[in-house]
Scaffold this active site. Structure first.
Site, PDB file in Angstrom:
ATOM      1  N   ASP A  15      37.028  -5.392  73.172  1.00 32.25           N
ATOM      2  CA  ASP A  15      36.154  -5.988  72.173  1.00 32.25           C
ATOM      3  C   ASP A  15      36.007  -5.018  71.021  1.00 32.25           C
ATOM      4  OD1 ASP A  15      34.668  -8.012  71.037  1.00 32.25           O
ATOM      5  OD2 ASP A  15      32.813  -7.504  72.064  1.00 32.25           O
ATOM      6  N   GLY A  16      35.741  -5.558  69.854  1.00 30.56           N
ATOM      7  CA  GLY A  16      35.489  -4.773  68.658  1.00 30.56           C
ATOM      8  C   GLY A  16      34.236  -5.287  67.990  1.00 30.56           C
ATOM      9  N   HIS A 126      30.178 -13.283  74.083  1.00 26.98           N
ATOM     10  CA  HIS A 126      28.742 -13.401  74.339  1.00 26.98           C
ATOM     11  C   HIS A 126      28.417 -14.611  75.220  1.00 26.98           C
ATOM     12  CE1 HIS A 126      28.393 -10.277  71.359  1.00 26.98           C
ATOM     13  NE2 HIS A 126      29.110 -11.019  70.532  1.00 26.98           N
ATOM     14  N   ASP A 136      31.704  -5.150  74.630  1.00 24.42           N
ATOM     15  CA  ASP A 136      30.866  -5.333  73.452  1.00 24.42           C
ATOM     16  C   ASP A 136      29.824  -4.223  73.373  1.00 24.42           C
ATOM     17  OD1 ASP A 136      29.826  -6.949  71.135  1.00 24.42           O
ATOM     18  OD2 ASP A 136      28.062  -7.012  72.443  1.00 24.42           O
TER      19      ASP A 136
END
Length: 162
Positions: A15-16, A126, A136
């Site tokens: 994730d970024g 999410h 995240d």
């Protein structure tokens, strides 16, 4: 049975994140092979979410020591997953990356995709996916979280505000 046949699939979760987009950002990575697991993360002072999504995949693949392994990348970035799965990356490569954002990172990714047998899967961000949520958290902590805490983050050397 050869060594390659005995090797287990490596699961790469990525994730970024970027606060402000552009703004301080970071990436988070989980590498899992059997019972072994490794987490990686880093942050930059000014970058974009898409750059960090790509960076997470690149750093994760670069951390793999073996060649020709089966890797399943799980990402919440449609940008990254669709670029590979839908042939955008091959098209951009054929056209010399004209008018493509983040060419430096795509060019860094290509040899890694050639080195391994990589399969990309998309997961909704999410949404409670445990590894995506952890990545995240790593990305946010390494980027915006570190900046908010007063950590001086390095610049993203490839970020171009144009």
């Amino acid at each position: 049975m050869t060594l390659a046949e005995r090797r287990q699939t490596i699961f790469l979760y990525t994730d970024g994140a970027s606060s402000g987009n552009p703004g301080p950002g970071g990436y988070g990575v989980i590498l899992r092979c059997g019972s072994l697991e490794k987490e990686l993360s880093a942050g930059f002072s000014c970058t974009t979410n898409n750059r960090m999504e790509l960076m997470a995949v690149i750093v994760g693949l670069e951390a793999i020591k073996w060649d020709r392994v089966e890797v399943t990348v799980t990402s919440d970035s449609r940008y990254v997953v669709q670029a590979v799965n839908e042939g955008w990356l091959e098209n951009w490569k054929r056209k010399g990356f004209r008018r493509v954002k983040n060419p430096d990172l795509w060019l860094r990714l290509i040899p890694l995709l050639e080195r391994h047998n990589v399969r990309f899967t998309w997961v909704h961000g999410h949404s409670g996916h445990p590894e995506n949520e952890r990545c995240d958290a790593l990305a946010v902590a390494a980027g915006a979280g570190a900046a908010a805490a007063g950590t001086v983050l390095p610049p993203d050397p490839g970020y171009d505000p144009e």
